[in-house]
Design an enzyme around this catalytic site. Structure first.
Site, mmCIF file in Angstrom:
data_model
loop_
_atom_site.group_PDB
_atom_site.id
_atom_site.type_symbol
_atom_site.label_atom_id
_atom_site.label_comp_id
_atom_site.label_asym_id
_atom_site.label_seq_id
_atom_site.Cartn_x
_atom_site.Cartn_y
_atom_site.Cartn_z
ATOM 1 C CD GLU A 37 -12.930 58.244 92.117
ATOM 2 O OE1 GLU A 37 -14.099 57.795 92.463
ATOM 3 O OE2 GLU A 37 -12.660 59.160 91.399
ATOM 4 C CG ASP A 75 -13.605 51.364 93.970
ATOM 5 O OD1 ASP A 75 -13.991 51.492 95.145
ATOM 6 O OD2 ASP A 75 -14.266 50.637 93.102
ATOM 7 C CG ASP A 92 -14.420 60.487 94.623
ATOM 8 O OD1 ASP A 92 -14.899 59.493 95.156
ATOM 9 O OD2 ASP A 92 -15.131 61.190 93.895
ATOM 10 C CD GLU A 134 -12.439 54.849 96.204
ATOM 11 O OE1 GLU A 134 -13.275 54.181 96.968
ATOM 12 O OE2 GLU A 134 -12.681 55.506 95.412
#
Length: 296
Positions: free
Chosen positions: A65, A69, A138, A141
């Site tokens: 994650e 991101d 989450d 990502e």
């Protein structure tokens, strides 16, 4: 919990190296990517709660994650920079903030049924985590991070653009927020806040049409319609802004440059040091003088 999810949980817990896990094939189809190392995808779908219910060596998707991101942000920024050469940094930042937000990523995750594939602990699953915005965003990502690690930037970019491109092209998030504009206008001129009331609901459940009115005190300043209350409220606020700006003779940007509560600036205006002479303009109405608020 569905039979699929229970068998999938057991498969992930006991056969992590199974790269032919057919349960993940439908997900790969909507990701537009086939993993060489399907364990990366399985890891991207493993929530912390699932890992905690197993031995301490079970990994979760938090590191993916973290990576995803940044990959997501890079892809979005690159796309906006190349496709909107005339837009300012501020406008691009608003679009990025919208498409990379938790709520929007969760919405896109629901569209590809990502929650169906998540590995969650029993408690998280029973409390609705499979459809929770934070869990889904989450995981989205993490999946982006997994695609990047497995195949590099190009396949990650392809997936992100397929998912977020239409919203970026439509400049979602950068459109004028008339509600905020109206609130600032009414506070400056009338020292009051607007309120919104739903005055109409019609149509079948799958295609509802809403009517919303915006008021200050008991006076209706604007009305709007839309298939979502938010849309109807924005339309009502836009109408109200146009109405008030027509009454006072200024647009909001000009009003924002005036501090009507500043005695020094008011004195400068009165003395003619400012090219705008409020007292001499019949179209200017100071707070409390707007006719729509003089009587109901």
């Amino acid at each position: 919990m569905s039979e699929f999810n229970e068998s999938y949980r057991m498969s992930a817990a006991s056969s992590k190296d199974d790269k032919e896990d057919v349960a993940l094939l439908p997900l790969e189809e909507v990701l537009f990517y086939e993993f060489s190392d399907r364990q990366l995808l399985r890891l991207a779908l493993t929530h912390e709660s699932f890992a905690n219910e197993h031995n301490s060596r079970t990994e979760n998707n938090e590191r993916l994650e973290f990576l995803g991101d940044s990959v997501l942000g890079c892809i979005v920024c690159d796309y906006l920079y190349r496709h909107f050469p005339q837009q300012s940094e501020g406008v691009m930042a608003k679009i990025k903030g919208y498409v990379a937000s938790t709520q929007y990523l969760a919405e896109k995750a629901r569209e590809i049924n990502l929650g169906h594939y998540l590995l969650l602990g029993h408690g998280e699953d029973s409390s609705g985590g499979r459809n929770g915005a934070n869990v889904l965003a989450d995981a989205m990502e993490a999946v982006i991070g997994a695609i990047y690690l497995d195949g590099g930037f190009v396949p990650a970019q392809k997936f992100v653009i397929s998912m977020l491109g239409p919203a970026m092209d439509a400049m979602e998030g950068a459109k004028c927020d008339y509600k905020s504009r109206l609130q600032e206008l009414t506070q400056r001129l009338l020292h009051r806040l607007p309120s919104y009331v739903t005055v109409q609901e019609s149509g079948p459940p799958h295609d509802r049409l809403y009517g919303v009115a915006v008021k200050v005190d008991d006076t209706v300043l604007g009305e709007g319609q839309g298939h979502r209350k938010k849309e109807a409220g924005q339309e009502a606020a836009a109408q109200a802004c146009q109405y008030l700006e027509a009454i006072i003779g200024f647009d909001l940007q000009l009003i924002q440059r005036l501090d009507l509560t500043s005695a020094a600036e008011s004195e400068e205006i009165t003395e003619g040091k400012n090219s705008l002479e409020l007292d001499a303009s019949p179209g200017i109405l100071l707070p409390g003088e707007c006719p729509v608020f003089m009587s109901n």
